[in-house]
Design an enzyme around this catalytic site. Structure first.
Site, PDB file in Angstrom:
ATOM      1  CG  HIS A  68      21.752 -14.330  -9.518  1.00  0.00           C
ATOM      2  ND1 HIS A  68      22.093 -15.605  -9.132  1.00  0.00           N
ATOM      3  CD2 HIS A  68      22.747 -13.546  -9.044  1.00  0.00           C
ATOM      4  CE1 HIS A  68      23.231 -15.577  -8.454  1.00  0.00           C
ATOM      5  NE2 HIS A  68      23.649 -14.342  -8.391  1.00  0.00           N
ATOM      6  CG  LEU A 179      29.851  -9.050  -0.928  1.00  0.00           C
ATOM      7  CD1 LEU A 179      29.774  -7.655  -1.553  1.00  0.00           C
ATOM      8  CD2 LEU A 179      29.550  -8.977   0.569  1.00  0.00           C
ATOM      9  NE  ARG A 308       7.861 -53.910  -4.549  1.00  0.00           N
ATOM     10  CZ  ARG A 308       8.735 -54.338  -3.653  1.00  0.00           C
ATOM     11  NH1 ARG A 308       9.947 -53.811  -3.600  1.00  0.00           N
ATOM     12  NH2 ARG A 308       8.425 -55.299  -2.808  1.00  0.00           N
ATOM     13  CD  GLU A 356      16.860 -39.477  -2.239  1.00  0.00           C
ATOM     14  OE1 GLU A 356      17.515 -38.515  -1.762  1.00  0.00           O
ATOM     15  OE2 GLU A 356      16.810 -40.583  -1.677  1.00  0.00           O
ATOM     16  CG  PHE A 381      12.880 -41.572   0.083  1.00  0.00           C
ATOM     17  CD1 PHE A 381      12.421 -41.021   1.280  1.00  0.00           C
ATOM     18  CD2 PHE A 381      13.191 -42.919   0.064  1.00  0.00           C
ATOM     19  CE1 PHE A 381      12.294 -41.795   2.429  1.00  0.00           C
ATOM     20  CE2 PHE A 381      13.062 -43.710   1.209  1.00  0.00           C
ATOM     21  CZ  PHE A 381      12.613 -43.152   2.395  1.00  0.00           C
TER      22      PHE A 381
END
Lengths: 615, 615
Positions: A68, A179, A308, A356, A381
C-alpha cells in the site's frame, strides 16, 4: 550520497508520495512517509539495479511487502529516472501502470504483486533461495515490510525458512511506524519485541532510528556484511513523518493528506533530486536447459498405478530433460511422490516443511527468476495457501501446483485430509489451468504439458491405484477431453474425470445391459474445458450426467456449464458430487456413500433418460 | 496416580494405540506412542472433565492438535471409561465414531476437528479466550501438538495472540519426537530452539523429558501455577517409544506396526487400567441472553448506504439484543465497520490484528463454548483462512464470516484488495450459507438471520454506497430471492446480486426502451439458491442472464445452475462476470471494464433474446 543529499532525497520521496496520492484522490501517503528515509538510503547507496535491464542477472531484487506504500515506490522510480513526473501523477488512474498496489504485470521492476500483507517476505525468501541455490549469483534481496503485517503467520514461516537456509543475501527492513490501519499495533514502538522474535528464529537483527539516514546507512552496510544468516533491520519510524498535521496520528491510514499544498510546503517543496543507482555487478545469466529431450515414463494399459506415483515419476523425468524445472513439497513428499524428484535432482528440490504458504511463496520467488516450479502437497492443504495462489495470479506468476489425496477416494483418513474444495478454489483463480488425470500415462503427459502453460496451473492427483486405460503414446492437450465410449445411439453422456472415470465406464456398461447406450467423456482438462466436445455430446445425446469426487459447487459439474453459456440450447443435466460430510471408510465405501460410484451413475443416467422420454 | 501407575497407564495407551491401528489396517500408532506418557499424566492427574457431561461449564478442554494421533486419544477415552474396547477396535471403520482424525460431529468430547496441522493451538487460543473474557470460568485448555506442525505460521499467530491476551489458562504440550511424516524436522530434538521462540513470543516454557512421568507431572503443575502468560511444555520424546523395531526410526509414519503382537508383548501386553478423571470444579453456566428483542437499524428507500455500514450497524443492534453475539476483526474494523460493534460492546469484541487464520480459529474456539461469532475482514483476505474455514465445516462449527470490499467495485485499490474468488470459496464449503445483499435493509435482515443458520455462513458486503431499494419491513429468508421486476411479457430474466442489482435494474429499463421486457431477480441468497423462483423465471422467459462482480467460476452464474440439475429442460444461459485482471480505476470504470454494468447487461440480454428468436 552524503547525509544532506540523503535527507533531500527522502524529503522528495515524501513530497512525491503526497503529490501522487493527492492527484489520485486516494492512496497511502502516511505509510509512504514513514519509510521514506529507509527507501532513500537504500536506493542511493546500496541498491544495485539497472532500471533499463530489469532482467539483468546481477540486479538486486526489491520487494515492497507493504504494497500500500506504492506512492513511495513510484516516487523512488521517479528519482531513479525510471518514470517521469507526468506518469507519477497517473497514480491509481485507469490504465496507469502505477496501480494502487504494485504488480509485475504492468511494471517491469516489480518482482511480485503485493497488497495482501505478509506475502512480500515469503516471496523474498524464494528469490533469495534462487540466488543461493540455483542462480549462484550475488544479488541481494531487500524486502520492505510494515509492522502490522508481522502478525501474519506467513511472516514467521518465512523467518524460519530464511534462517534455516542461511539466507545472508536477504535483508528484511521493518518500518515500525507503530500504527496499523485501524490503530496501534500490538507492540507499538517496542523494537525489542520484534528483535527478540527474529533473533529467536535465527536472524541477525539491527535496531535503528528509521529517520536517521546515517544510522540507516550503517545498518544496510552491516546487513550486507553479515554472513550465514538473514538480517532484519528494525527501524523506529513515525507514520506521516515530516508533516505535523498527520505525523504519528491515528485515523489517517490510506487517505490523501487533507492539506496537500501546505504539507508539501512543510516538507520543503518539490525537488529535483536524481539518484544514480549503482550498477549491478557483472553476472552470468544461467541458461538452464529449457528444452532438452524429455523421456516421459511409460506404462502399459492394464497396469495399476496411482496418479500421484505417475506425477513423481513424470516430474523426475521432466527434471532430467529440462534443467529449469524445480520441485517443492510441504514435508509430504513421500505421499505426493515429489520425493522421486528429490532423489534424482536434490539440487533442484526444496523441502518447505509443513508451511504451505511459504511453499507457494517460494515457488513464486523461484518463478520470478525464470525457474519452473512444481509445488505439491495434499490437495486439502493447498487451501492453506489460497491467498498466495490468488496473489500469484495477480502477479501473473507461472506456477505448477499439485494436490494429491483428492476426494473421498482416499478412504480411511477422513474429511480433514480430503481435497473436496480444490477444483472450485483453483478454477476461480484468474487465468488458471486445472487438470485432473485418471491414469498414469495421462498424468505424465499433463505434467509435461502444464510447464508450458501461462499462470497458475493445478494438477489433481489421487492416492489409490487406478488402471492404466491410455497407451503411452496417447496425446492430451490442455483444453481437450477424451471420448472413451460413443455410438450413434447414445442417449446420454456421462462426464467424469479422475477416479470417477472408471466408475462412469462401468456405469455405461451397466446401462448398456439395460438397453441404454451412454457416451463417456474423460474431462481431464477441467479448465479450460473442451466446449466443442461437450456441445457435440449434448446435441447428439440430449442429456448429461456429471460425476465428480468433489463437493458439488465449483467443480466438474460447474465446469461443464462453461460449454453452454453462449445462449444456445442447454442439455438436460444431472450433477453427481459429494454432498455429505464423509467419515472414515474404505475408498469403495466412500464412493458408494457419496453416490458417485458406478451404481449411482447408472441409476442417475437411467432416470434422466427415462424422464427425458416421458417429457 | 503415582509413578508406577502412570507408567502402566502410558503403556496401556501405547498397547491400545497399536491394537486399534492394527485392527484398522491403518493409522498412526508411532505418533501416538511418543505422546503416551504426556497423555497419561494429563489424564490421570491434571485434567478435570466429566465425560458424562461434556457440556459441563467447568470442564477443562483438550485439543489434539496432532489429530493423526487419534489412536492415543481414543485409547485415553477407553481408559477413562468413555468408550469400551469393542468400540476402540472400530477405529477408522465405516460409521464408527472413531474417525482417522477426531471430529466433534461424531464424538461429544472432541472440541474441534483436527488433522490439518497447526490448527489445534489457534482454536485452543479461542477457547481459552472464551474462558477468560466471556465465560469467566476457570477451565483450563490443554493442546497437544506435534513438532512438525510448528512450521505452520498459524502456530505463531496463536503464540502471539495467546501471550498478548495473557492466557495463563492455556497450556501447549509439544510432543517433540523429531520425526515428521517424511523424515526429521528442522530442529530435531533441539528443545531450546522451540523454547527460544516461544519465550520471545512471551510464553513461559518448560523443557522436559516426555517419557519421565514424574517430570511431566511437575511440568503440568508448573503450567497450572503459572500466571499472566501461557505455558509451553516442550517434551523430548521418541516416535514409536517402547517398541525397539519402530522407536525413533524413519519411514514408519502413519503405518500400523509391522508385528503388532510382538510389539504388544514388548509393551507388556494389554492391561485394564482405568482412570478416574478429576471432576470439574463447580461452575456457573453463563446464560447469555440468546433471544432478547433485536431492534435492527432501519433505512428509508432512496438512502445511500454502503452494505458494510449496514453490517456494522446491524451487528451492533444484534449484539444489544442478543448477549451471545460476539464480533472479531482482522485489524480492519474501520473498513468492515466492525468497529461500530467494538464501540458499543467492547467486552464482546475481539481484535485479531492482521492474522486471518487466528481470527477464524478464535471464532471456532468461541463457537465451541456456545458463543455466536461474527468475524470480518476484506473478502479477499478470507482466502488466507480457507483451510480453517474448511476445517470448521468438518467440525460442524457455527461461524458467521463477513467479507467486505468485494469485487472490482472497490475501485482504485486494485486486484490485491478485491474479493473475486470468495463466493466460489465459500460455496464449495460443505453445508455453507452464502449471502450477498444489495442494500442496507436487506443487509440488516440477513445479518440477523444468519445467526440462526447451521454451519459456515458467509455474508459479502460492498465498499461503496448503494441506494436503499427495500423498505425496512421487507423480509428476507435464507434460500429466498426477490423478483424486482416482472411482467407476463418478460422475454428474459436478469439474475443479479449485490452491486449488480442496480445495474440489472437499469439494464431492464434500457431493454424495455428497446421493446424487450426483462424480469430482474435479486439473488441475495447465493447458497442455498431459490430454485423455485429461478425455475419459474426460466419457464416463463426462456432465457437467463446472470451478472456478478466475481470471477466467472463458482459464483452466481454457477449457483443458478443448481436450479436446473434435476434433469428438466434448462433455459438458455449467458453469464456475465469478471474475466480480466483488473487494475486501478474508479468503481464505475471497473464495472464497465469488466463488462458487468448496465450497458453490458442490456447488450447481452438483447443478443440472447434475438438469438433465441432466430433459432
Amino acid at each position: 550520497m552524503n547525509t544532506a543529499e540523503l535527507v533531500e532525497l527522502a524529503q522528495q520521496l515524501r513530497v512525491d508520495s503526497v503529490r501522487a496520492s493527492d492527484a489520485a484522490g486516494s492512496g497511502h501517503p502516511t505509510s509512504s512517509m514513514s519509510a521514506a528515509d529507509l527507501m532513500a538510503v537504500l536506493l542511493a547507496n546500496h541498491f544495485r539495479y539497472d532500471f533499463e535491464r530489469p532482467d539483468h542477472p546481477g540486479n538486486d531484487r526489491f520487494v515492497l511487502s507493504k504494497g500500500h506504500a506504492s506512492p513511495l515506490l513510484y516516487a523512488a522510480y521517479k528519482a531513479a529516472g525510471a518514470i517521469d513526473d507526468a506518469e507519477l501523477l497517473t497514480f491509481r488512474k485507469q490504465d496507469s501502470r502505477l496501480e494502487g498496489h504494485p504488480t509485475p504485470r504492468r511494471l517491469p521492476w516489480v518482482e511480485t504483486a503485493t497488497g495482501s500483507l505478509g506475502q512480500g517476505l515469503p516471496v523474498g525468501v524464494g528469490i533469495a533461495l534462487a540466488g543461493k541455490r540455483l542462480d549462484h549469483s550475488n544479488y541481494r534481496v531487500w524486502v520492505l515490510c510494515g509492522d502490522s503485517e508481522l502478525a501474519e503467520g506467513s511472516v514467521w514461516e518465512a523467518a524460519e525458512h530464511a534462517a534455516y537456509e542461511n539466507l545472508d543475501n536477504l535483508t528484511a527492513i521493518f518500518d515500525v511506524n507503530r500504527l496499523g490501519q485501524r490503530g496501534p499495533t500490538r507492540h507499538g514502538h517496542d523494537l525489542d519485541a520484534y528483535a527478540r522474535r527474529f533473533q529467536a528464529f535465527g536472524w541477525h537483527t539491527i535496531e535503528v532510528d528509521g529517520h536517521d539516514v546515517d544510522a540507516v546507512d550503517r545498518a544496510y552496510g552491516e546487513a550486507i556484511s553479515t554472513t550465514g544468516q538473514p538480517t532484519a533491520i528494525i527501524a523506529r519510524t513515525l507514520k506521516g513523518k515530516g508533516v505535523a498535521a498527520v505525523q504519528d496520528r491515528e485515523g489517517l491510514h490510506g487517505k490523501p493528506l487533507p492539506e496537500a499544498d501546505e504539507a508539501i510546503a512543510e516538507l520543503g517543496g518539490p525537488r529535483e533530486v536524481r539518484v544514480q543507482v549503482h550498477e549491478p555487478p557483472a553476472a552470468r545469466m544461467l541458461h538452464a536447459v529449457r528444452s532438452g529431450h524429455v523421456e516421459l515414463p511409460r506404462w502399459d494399459k492394464g497396469d495399476e498405478v496411482a496418479t500421484r506415483n505417475a506425477y513423481g515419476q513424470a516430474l523426475t523425468a521432466l527434471g532430467t530433460g529440462r534443467g529449469d524445472v524445480v520441485a517443492l513439497d510441504g514435508e509430504v513428499g513421500d505421499s505426493t511422490r515429489a520425493e522421486f524428484f528429490a532423489k534424482e535432482h536434490p539440487e533442484r528440490y526444496f523441502e518447505c516443511y509443513i508451511a504451505e504458504q511459504q511453499m507457494v511463496a517460494t515457488a513464486v520467488g523461484l518463478a520470478t527468476r525464470g525457474w519452473v516450479p512444481y509445488a505439491a502437497t495434499f490437495a486439502a492443504f493447498l487451501t492453506r495457501a489460497y491467498d498466495f495462489v490468488r496473489m500469484a495470479a495477480v502477479s501473473g506468476a507461472g506456477l505448477n501446483l499439485v494436490g494429491s489425496h483428492s476426494g473421498v477416494a482416499i478412504g480411511q483418513d477422513g474429511p480433514s485430509q480430503m481435497g473436496l474444495e480444490d477444483l472450485a478454489m483453483m478454477r476461480s483463480v484468474h487465468g488458471s489451468t486445472v487438470l485432473y488425470p485418471c491414469d498414469a500415462n495421462q498424468t505424465a503427459r499433463l505434467v509435461a504439458a502444464m510447464a508450458d502453460c501461462e499462470g497458475i496451473r493445478y494438477l489433481r492427483t489421487s492416492r489409490g491405484e487406478s488402471t492404466v486405460i491410455y497407451g503411452p503414446d496417447e496425446e492430451f492437450t490442455v483444453g481437450g477431453s477424451k471420448v472413451l465410449r460413443s455410438s450413434p445411439d447414445d442417449r446420454l453422456t456421462l462426464v467424469a474425470a479422475g477416479v470417477t472415470v472408471p466408475e462412469a465406464l462401468a456405469a455405461a456398461e451397466a446401462l448398456e445391459r439395460d438397453g441404454i447406450r451412454a457416451r463417456v467423456i474423460d474431462l481431464y482438462s477441467v479448465k479450460p474445458v473442451d466446449r466443442d466436445t461437450l456441445r457435440r455430446a449434448a446435441e447428439e445425446t440430449g442429456c448429461l450426467v456429471t460425476v465428480e469426487d468433489h463437493h458439488e459447487e465449483g467443480g466438474i459439474g460447474d465446469a461443464v456449464l462453461d460449454a453452454f453459456l453462449d445462449g444456445r440450447p442447454v442439455p438436460r443435466l444431472v450433477r453427481l458430487a459429494v454432498r455429505t460430510m464423509p467419515g472414515s471408510a474404505s475408498p469403495e465405501e466412500q464412493l458408494r456413500a457419496a453416490g458417485i460410484d458406478a451404481e449411482a451413475i447408472a441409476a442417475a443416467g437411467k432416470l434422466l433418460v427415462e424422464e427425458a422420454v416421458v417429457r
